[in-house]
Design an enzyme around this catalytic site. Sequence first.
Site, short mmCIF file in Angstrom:
data_model
loop_
_atom_site.label_atom_id
_atom_site.label_comp_id
_atom_site.label_asym_id
_atom_site.label_seq_id
_atom_site.Cartn_x
_atom_site.Cartn_y
_atom_site.Cartn_z
N GLY A 10 0.81 -1.21 0.00
CA GLY A 10 0.00 0.00 0.00
C GLY A 10 0.84 1.25 0.00
O GLY A 10 1.80 1.38 0.77
N GLU A 164 -16.29 18.94 3.75
CA GLU A 164 -15.38 19.62 2.83
C GLU A 164 -15.89 19.54 1.39
O GLU A 164 -15.73 20.49 0.61
CB GLU A 164 -13.98 19.04 2.95
CG GLU A 164 -13.33 19.35 4.29
CD GLU A 164 -11.87 18.99 4.35
OE1 GLU A 164 -11.06 19.81 4.85
OE2 GLU A 164 -11.51 17.88 3.91
#
Length: 395
Positions: A10, A164
Amino acid sequence: MCMTSIVIAGAGYGGVMAGRKFEKAMQPFTLINKHSYHQFITWLHEAAGGRHRIDDYKVELSEVFRQSIVTQIKDEVTFIDRQQRKVIGKKGEYPYDYAMIALGSAPEFFGIKGLAEYSLQLRSIETARQIRTHIEQQFTAYREDQDETHLRIVVGGAGLTGIEFVGELMDWLPDLCDRLGIPNNRFEVQNIEAAPAILPALSENLQTKAKKILEEKGVRIRTNTKITKVEADAVYLESGEVVHAKTIVWTGGVRANPVLKNSGFTCDGRGRAKVNAYLQSIDDERVFVIGDCASFESAGRPLPPTAQLATQMGDVAATNLLALSKGEQMVHFQPKILGTLASLGRDVGVGFIAGMQTSGTPAGIAKELSKVKYLWQLGGLRMVTRNRRSLVREY
């Protein structure tokens, strides 16, 4: 030089910070990631909300790491074989002496019928592109049939991502309407949240300020409102109301990548692998788990899945992995919440830094400066210079 075989699974915030630590120590490592790039996940609301070019929100891993240190593999991890010490991907198997699991998260749908099938999720560069394109297509379609549902956007969840995103939408959609010849007063953005307040990581005072700013921009914020079912063009609420909308975006929660649970790690209720004070899996000292994949308890409860904590974990876990491989003393991970900032559009925000509350334009500036800080961590002056003009707003 230590020739220990290290695999990082990852390349999110935790994974790249661990890699940077190994690079500084001149320790070779293998980095397995689904894509060839690192994504600025916490800024994707800007990408989906029309602020900059979509591709500005990623950087190729070859620009982050020296190729003499990293062996970069593009593959999707499907299993961690702790018995054979292999990370298994769709394309191959990768043996390790020590592994760092930083696979990020997956959406949490809380059993809501139809939510996974019929909502868009802001999870990646490609989903940001999908959301932005979808909204543009729906607004364009409105000009053909005058169906108001093309102009209605429902965003489920009022945490950082949801708030947001709606803030970004309220700055972008008037420009989109002007471009398409649609009156600015026709579109509608609803933010639906089951909890009694938005932005749970912030104080009540900042929650109130954020709500006021967004409502003044035109967002309809609906707290204490539970979604019970979702269909292709409809959101069903516990009250019996049905909200008809052509754009439904879900930002209401995450759980760990299912690879951990499927690989037999001891996990918490959100699928995060339980780790000890050194960020090692409690099941295997040779496997470190960080970021959204790790269940690390502080003050009696697991830490929240944030980029800030993932970067800290990546640095400490890499330090401990190197120490363990050399037979040296490891250090305890001590999380530091340096602050939390929420943008409410391109120029304003709310949050706290080092215990000090901030709101309005100062918070907006602080949010932009936090980008510079991360870019510096990622690649120093070179990375700041490369990305500043495309990603950081000038004041």
